[in-house]
Design a protein around this motif. Structure first.
Motif, PDB file in Angstrom:
ATOM      1  N   GLY A 261      -6.094 -21.347  15.159  1.00 55.07           N
ATOM      2  CA  GLY A 261      -6.348 -22.325  16.203  1.00 55.07           C
ATOM      3  C   GLY A 261      -7.590 -23.155  15.966  1.00 55.07           C
ATOM      4  N   MET A 262      -8.660 -22.535  15.499  1.00 59.35           N
ATOM      5  CA  MET A 262      -9.873 -23.306  15.252  1.00 59.35           C
ATOM      6  C   MET A 262      -9.675 -24.262  14.078  1.00 59.35           C
ATOM      7  N   ALA A 263      -8.950 -23.822  13.057  1.00 56.59           N
ATOM      8  CA  ALA A 263      -8.707 -24.700  11.912  1.00 56.59           C
ATOM      9  C   ALA A 263      -7.834 -25.894  12.313  1.00 56.59           C
ATOM     10  N   VAL A 264      -6.740 -25.628  13.025  1.00 63.79           N
ATOM     11  CA  VAL A 264      -5.851 -26.712  13.440  1.00 63.79           C
ATOM     12  C   VAL A 264      -6.542 -27.617  14.465  1.00 63.79           C
ATOM     13  N   GLY A 265      -7.287 -27.025  15.385  1.00 60.69           N
ATOM     14  CA  GLY A 265      -7.973 -27.813  16.395  1.00 60.69           C
ATOM     15  C   GLY A 265      -9.017 -28.748  15.809  1.00 60.69           C
ATOM     16  N   GLU A 266      -9.756 -28.261  14.814  1.00 58.21           N
ATOM     17  CA  GLU A 266     -10.731 -29.130  14.160  1.00 58.21           C
ATOM     18  C   GLU A 266     -10.021 -30.240  13.386  1.00 58.21           C
ATOM     19  N   ALA A 267      -8.916 -29.897  12.711  1.00 60.89           N
ATOM     20  CA  ALA A 267      -8.151 -30.928  11.997  1.00 60.89           C
ATOM     21  C   ALA A 267      -7.647 -31.989  12.974  1.00 60.89           C
ATOM     22  N   PHE A 268      -7.215 -31.557  14.153  1.00 59.52           N
ATOM     23  CA  PHE A 268      -6.746 -32.477  15.195  1.00 59.52           C
ATOM     24  C   PHE A 268      -7.848 -33.463  15.578  1.00 59.52           C
ATOM     25  N   GLN A 269      -9.063 -32.951  15.812  1.00 61.13           N
ATOM     26  CA  GLN A 269     -10.154 -33.823  16.224  1.00 61.13           C
ATOM     27  C   GLN A 269     -10.611 -34.739  15.084  1.00 61.13           C
TER      28      GLN A 269
ATOM     29  N   ASP B 147       7.115 -13.183  13.689  1.00 64.03           N
ATOM     30  CA  ASP B 147       8.501 -13.307  13.263  1.00 64.03           C
ATOM     31  C   ASP B 147       8.670 -14.627  12.520  1.00 64.03           C
ATOM     32  N   PRO B 148       9.677 -14.757  11.667  1.00 62.58           N
ATOM     33  CA  PRO B 148       9.818 -15.960  10.833  1.00 62.58           C
ATOM     34  C   PRO B 148       9.895 -17.266  11.628  1.00 62.58           C
ATOM     35  N   ALA B 149      10.605 -17.260  12.759  1.00 58.21           N
ATOM     36  CA  ALA B 149      10.751 -18.498  13.526  1.00 58.21           C
ATOM     37  C   ALA B 149       9.412 -18.958  14.093  1.00 58.21           C
ATOM     38  N   THR B 150       8.598 -18.031  14.587  1.00 52.49           N
ATOM     39  CA  THR B 150       7.281 -18.397  15.111  1.00 52.49           C
ATOM     40  C   THR B 150       6.380 -18.890  13.990  1.00 52.49           C
ATOM     41  N   ARG B 151       6.433 -18.219  12.845  1.00 55.64           N
ATOM     42  CA  ARG B 151       5.622 -18.661  11.703  1.00 55.64           C
ATOM     43  C   ARG B 151       6.008 -20.078  11.289  1.00 55.64           C
ATOM     44  N   GLU B 152       7.299 -20.360  11.264  1.00 61.27           N
ATOM     45  CA  GLU B 152       7.758 -21.703  10.890  1.00 61.27           C
ATOM     46  C   GLU B 152       7.312 -22.741  11.915  1.00 61.27           C
ATOM     47  N   ALA B 153       7.432 -22.413  13.200  1.00 58.36           N
ATOM     48  CA  ALA B 153       7.039 -23.361  14.246  1.00 58.36           C
ATOM     49  C   ALA B 153       5.551 -23.675  14.181  1.00 58.36           C
ATOM     50  N   LEU B 154       4.735 -22.651  13.964  1.00 59.41           N
ATOM     51  CA  LEU B 154       3.298 -22.894  13.869  1.00 59.41           C
ATOM     52  C   LEU B 154       2.967 -23.739  12.643  1.00 59.41           C
ATOM     53  N   GLY B 155       3.752 -23.584  11.592  1.00 49.73           N
ATOM     54  CA  GLY B 155       3.557 -24.453  10.426  1.00 49.73           C
ATOM     55  C   GLY B 155       3.867 -25.900  10.755  1.00 49.73           C
ATOM     56  N   HIS B 156       4.946 -26.135  11.506  1.00 49.74           N
ATOM     57  CA  HIS B 156       5.272 -27.506  11.918  1.00 49.74           C
ATOM     58  C   HIS B 156       4.185 -28.081  12.827  1.00 49.74           C
ATOM     59  N   LEU B 157       3.603 -27.249  13.674  1.00 48.31           N
ATOM     60  CA  LEU B 157       2.552 -27.728  14.570  1.00 48.31           C
ATOM     61  C   LEU B 157       1.276 -28.094  13.811  1.00 48.31           C
ATOM     62  N   ILE B 158       1.037 -27.452  12.678  1.00 43.45           N
ATOM     63  CA  ILE B 158      -0.099 -27.861  11.840  1.00 43.45           C
ATOM     64  C   ILE B 158       0.061 -29.325  11.454  1.00 43.45           C
ATOM     65  N   ALA B 159       1.257 -29.670  10.989  1.00 44.03           N
ATOM     66  CA  ALA B 159       1.516 -31.052  10.587  1.00 44.03           C
ATOM     67  C   ALA B 159       1.429 -31.998  11.779  1.00 44.03           C
ATOM     68  N   ALA B 160       1.976 -31.576  12.924  1.00 41.04           N
ATOM     69  CA  ALA B 160       1.949 -32.439  14.118  1.00 41.04           C
ATOM     70  C   ALA B 160       0.522 -32.759  14.541  1.00 41.04           C
ATOM     71  N   ALA B 161      -0.388 -31.803  14.371  1.00 42.23           N
ATOM     72  CA  ALA B 161      -1.767 -32.013  14.799  1.00 42.23           C
ATOM     73  C   ALA B 161      -2.599 -32.763  13.770  1.00 42.23           C
ATOM     74  N   SER B 162      -2.326 -32.551  12.491  1.00 45.02           N
ATOM     75  CA  SER B 162      -3.212 -33.071  11.447  1.00 45.02           C
ATOM     76  C   SER B 162      -2.727 -34.340  10.776  1.00 45.02           C
ATOM     77  N   GLN B 163      -1.433 -34.669  10.930  1.00 40.79           N
ATOM     78  CA  GLN B 163      -0.881 -35.837  10.236  1.00 40.79           C
ATOM     79  C   GLN B 163      -0.366 -36.884  11.212  1.00 40.79           C
ATOM     80  N   ARG B 164      -0.745 -36.781  12.469  1.00 40.75           N
ATOM     81  CA  ARG B 164      -0.220 -37.664  13.506  1.00 40.75           C
ATOM     82  C   ARG B 164      -0.777 -39.074  13.371  1.00 40.75           C
ATOM     83  N   GLU B 165      -0.078 -40.011  13.995  1.00 40.42           N
ATOM     84  CA  GLU B 165      -0.491 -41.416  14.005  1.00 40.42           C
ATOM     85  C   GLU B 165      -0.912 -41.861  15.403  1.00 40.42           C
ATOM     86  N   SER B 166      -0.886 -40.917  16.360  1.00 39.87           N
ATOM     87  CA  SER B 166      -1.285 -41.297  17.724  1.00 39.87           C
ATOM     88  C   SER B 166      -1.947 -40.100  18.394  1.00 39.87           C
TER      89      SER B 166
END
Length: 366
Positions: free
Chosen positions: A243-251, A347-366
């Motif tokens: 969370g701290m890594a993704v949150g900092e990337a978001f900011q 579980d695999p589905a949660t791990r995959e979802a959190l991986g997608h959220l990394i991209a949503a937070a760090s590669q967003r355009e808005s």
């Protein structure tokens, strides 16, 4: 309220399904709350209408998504989310409170491409022909709207159908999240007027308190504890790292978008933080990396704070290498987040979802 379509059963939610369920929940909740308030006095319709627009006027619903997957990682893939959804939706009301107050402090005109709460309230003042100063009315109304959303958040969270002991345990982290967000906002307000000189380290500290903890780390842990996870167990420790890594990337991405983003996509004018001289990580990197004539020009442009200088200032931030260094810092944090997910007991589905959220937070355009 009517029943809300469930998410989080045996099949992983599809993209956007969590946000859709949260929006439906918020809409039904606000319909009931608005009716209750306006029954006290019809004049409250002005405040309630603007508040409702602020809550439902868009947004990524990232905080409720992180909280959902925090919960899902604790309970596994076979638990329906109906009982916990009100506690997740409460995070969006809390977020609206923070945005409305932030816009008042920054005197921002737009949010998500629409008028901010204080500007919308001022517009209603004019349209209704009310006495007094519209701008003052707008600012005062926005403060009350933020407070109202804070109360609404508590009211909605209390509707979660969970054991009292679970709600109390989760509430401790929820309250800590609110305190950290307020602390980060005040440090942001202090800016260059702080007792210690501004620095990259201080700007990062503000980012951690104001954004990383409040946007990602605390919602994840909040969700996990709602799912029965130990407050200081292996899962919550992994969530903190992630969370701290993704949150900092978001900011940090927000810093870049604030200077180089497309206003038609971000919904906010470019350069607002630069025009106010706000101490962002991007700006502090430029101060540290600029030398000679570049350093002199940077000081001069920051002292002037003239809107017409914003393109030159943005170009200067690029020439100093600050923008490239910020990109590198984002990549570094993304790598840390993926490592935390790989190490977490998920579980695999949660791990995959959190991986997608990394991209949503760090590669967003808005």
């Amino acid at each position: 309220m009517r029943s809300i379509p469930d998410v989080g059963g045996t099949v992983s939610p599809r993209p956007g399904e969590i946000a859709t369920s949260v929006d439906r929940l918020l809409t039904e909740f606000l319909d009931a709350e608005a009716a209750s308030l306006t029954s006290l006095d019809p004049g409250l319709e002005v405040m309630v209408t603007v508040a409702r627009q602020m809550v439902l006027g868009g947004g990524k619903r990232l905080r409720s998504a992180f909280a959902f997957w925090g919960w899902r990682g604790a309970v596994g893939p076979r638990r329906a989310a109906t009982s916990v959804l009100p506690a997740l939706g409460a995070l969006e009301l809390l977020h609206t409170c923070a945005l409305v107050h932030d816009d008042v402090m920054d005197a921002s005109a737009t949010r998500r491409g629409l008028p901010t709460a204080h500007r919308a309230a001022a517009g209603r003042h004019i349209a209704l022909g009310l006495p007094g100063d519209p701008d003052e009315f707008g600012r005062s109304t926005a403060i009350l709207i933020g407070d109202l959303c804070m109360v609404w958040a508590d009211r909605l969270a209390s509707r979660a159908d969970l054991p009292a002991a679970t709600l109390i345990a989760a509430r401790r982290g929820y309250d800590r999240m609110r305190l950290e967000a307020i602390a980060g906002q005040f440090l942001d307000l202090l800016g260059d007027g702080a007792l210690e000189s501004s620095s990259i380290g201080r700007a990062l500290r503000v980012a951690r308190l104001k954004t990383a903890s409040y946007t990602v780390a605390r919602p994840l842990i909040y969700g996990a504890v709602l799912g029965g996870a130990a407050v200081d167990g292996p899962l919550t420790r992994a969530y903190t790292r992630y969370g701290m890594a993704v949150g900092e990337a978001f900011q940090l991405r927000d810093d870049l978008l604030g200077v180089y983003g497309d206003p038609r996509v971000t919904g906010k004018p470019v350069g607002e933080d630069l025009a106010r001289g706000k101490s962002t990580v991007l700006l502090e990197l430029a101060r540290a990396m600029a030398t000679g004539a570049e350093a002199d020009e940077l000081r001069r442009l920051l002292a002037r704070r003239a809107p017409e200088d914003l393109p030159r200032l943005a170009a200067l931030l690029t020439r100093t290498g600050a923008a490239a260094e910020l990109d590198r810092m984002i990549s570094e944090r993304v790598a840390c987040a993926f490592a935390a997910v790989d190490d977490a007991p998920l579980d695999p589905a949660t791990r995959e979802a959190l991986g997608h959220l990394i991209a949503a937070a760090s590669q967003r355009e808005s």
